[in-house]
Design a protein around this motif. Structure first.
Motif, short mmCIF file in Angstrom:
data_model
loop_
_atom_site.label_atom_id
_atom_site.label_comp_id
_atom_site.label_asym_id
_atom_site.label_seq_id
_atom_site.Cartn_x
_atom_site.Cartn_y
_atom_site.Cartn_z
N GLY A 169 0.79 -1.23 0.00
CA GLY A 169 0.00 0.00 0.00
C GLY A 169 0.82 1.27 0.00
O GLY A 169 0.31 2.33 0.29
N GLY A 170 2.12 1.19 -0.28
CA GLY A 170 2.96 2.38 -0.33
C GLY A 170 3.32 2.91 1.04
O GLY A 170 3.87 4.00 1.15
N ASP A 171 3.02 2.17 2.11
CA ASP A 171 3.38 2.61 3.45
C ASP A 171 4.89 2.59 3.62
O ASP A 171 5.60 1.94 2.89
CB ASP A 171 2.76 1.67 4.50
CG ASP A 171 1.25 1.74 4.52
OD1 ASP A 171 0.71 2.78 4.11
OD2 ASP A 171 0.61 0.76 4.93
N THR A 172 5.36 3.32 4.63
CA THR A 172 6.78 3.29 4.91
C THR A 172 7.13 1.94 5.53
O THR A 172 6.30 1.29 6.16
CB THR A 172 7.19 4.42 5.87
OG1 THR A 172 6.46 4.27 7.08
CG2 THR A 172 6.93 5.78 5.26
N VAL A 173 8.37 1.53 5.35
CA VAL A 173 8.83 0.25 5.84
C VAL A 173 9.16 0.38 7.33
O VAL A 173 9.89 1.28 7.74
CB VAL A 173 10.09 -0.20 5.06
CG1 VAL A 173 10.64 -1.48 5.63
CG2 VAL A 173 9.75 -0.37 3.59
N ASP A 174 8.63 -0.51 8.15
CA ASP A 174 8.91 -0.54 9.58
C ASP A 174 10.02 -1.57 9.83
O ASP A 174 9.76 -2.75 10.02
CB ASP A 174 7.64 -0.90 10.36
CG ASP A 174 7.82 -0.82 11.86
OD1 ASP A 174 8.97 -0.80 12.35
OD2 ASP A 174 6.79 -0.79 12.57
N ALA A 175 11.26 -1.09 9.80
CA ALA A 175 12.42 -1.97 9.90
C ALA A 175 12.44 -2.74 11.22
O ALA A 175 12.80 -3.92 11.24
CB ALA A 175 13.70 -1.15 9.77
N GLU A 176 12.04 -2.11 12.30
CA GLU A 176 12.04 -2.79 13.60
C GLU A 176 11.06 -3.95 13.59
O GLU A 176 11.36 -5.05 14.07
CB GLU A 176 11.71 -1.80 14.71
CG GLU A 176 11.84 -2.40 16.10
CD GLU A 176 11.69 -1.36 17.19
OE1 GLU A 176 11.86 -1.75 18.36
OE2 GLU A 176 11.42 -0.18 16.91
N LYS A 177 9.88 -3.74 13.01
CA LYS A 177 8.87 -4.80 12.93
C LYS A 177 9.34 -5.94 12.03
O LYS A 177 9.18 -7.10 12.37
CB LYS A 177 7.56 -4.21 12.41
CG LYS A 177 6.43 -5.19 12.35
CD LYS A 177 5.15 -4.53 11.88
CE LYS A 177 4.01 -5.52 11.77
NZ LYS A 177 2.78 -4.88 11.28
N ILE A 178 9.93 -5.60 10.89
CA ILE A 178 10.44 -6.62 9.97
C ILE A 178 11.52 -7.44 10.65
O ILE A 178 11.54 -8.68 10.55
CB ILE A 178 10.98 -5.97 8.68
CG1 ILE A 178 9.84 -5.36 7.88
CG2 ILE A 178 11.73 -6.99 7.83
CD1 ILE A 178 10.29 -4.45 6.76
N THR A 179 12.41 -6.77 11.35
CA THR A 179 13.49 -7.46 12.05
C THR A 179 12.93 -8.41 13.11
O THR A 179 13.38 -9.55 13.23
CB THR A 179 14.45 -6.44 12.69
OG1 THR A 179 14.92 -5.56 11.67
CG2 THR A 179 15.64 -7.14 13.34
N ALA A 180 11.94 -7.95 13.85
CA ALA A 180 11.32 -8.79 14.87
C ALA A 180 10.65 -10.01 14.23
O ALA A 180 10.72 -11.12 14.78
CB ALA A 180 10.31 -7.99 15.68
#
Length: 107
Positions: A32-43
Motif C-alpha cells: 500500500g505504499g506505506d513506509t517500511v517498519d524496519a524494527e517490525k520486519i526485524t522482529a
C-alpha cells in the motif's frame, strides 16, 4: 561414529533454523505504499534465528550491536547476499535497505 552423529545433528539443526528464518517472498515495496517498519520486519524475520532482542540464538550470532562492527552497506550486503550460515535474499529492496539502516544504528 560420534563425529558423524554430531555432524548430522548440527546439520539438521542448521537446516531447521534457516527454514524458520524464511523470507516472505514479498515485493520490494511495502504494501500500500506505506513506509517500511524496519524494527517490525526485524522482529518478524530475524529474531527467529538471531534470538529475542537480537541477542544471539542457537543458529545465529548476536546482532543487537552490529552497527558497532559493520557499516550500513556491509549489513545490507549480508542481508542481500548472505554470510556464513545465513542465506541471502531473505529481505529484498526497500526492506533490506531499511533493516540495514536500522541495524547500523545499533551500537
Amino acid at each position: 561414529m560420534k563425529k558423524k552423529l554430531l555432524g548430522l545433528v548440527m546439520g539438521t539443526g542448521l537446516v531447521l533454523a534457516l527454514a524458520a528464518c524464511g523470507g516472505g517472498g514479498g515485493d520490494d515495496q511495502a504494501a500500500g505504499g506505506d513506509t517500511v517498519d524496519a524494527e517490525k520486519i526485524t522482529a518478524q524475520k530475524c529474531s527467529t534465528c538471531h534470538g529475542e532482542g537480537l541477542n544471539g540464538g542457537g543458529a545465529a550470532p548476536k546482532i543487537s550491536d552490529v552497527g558497532s562492527r559493520l557499516s550500513k552497506e556491509e549489513i545490507e550486503n549480508t542481508i542481500l547476499n548472505g554470510r556464513g550460515g545465513m542465506p541471502g535474499g531473505l529481505l529484498k529492496g526497500e526492506e533490506a535497505s531499511a533493516v540495514a539502516e536500522w541495524l547500523a544504528s545499533k551500537k
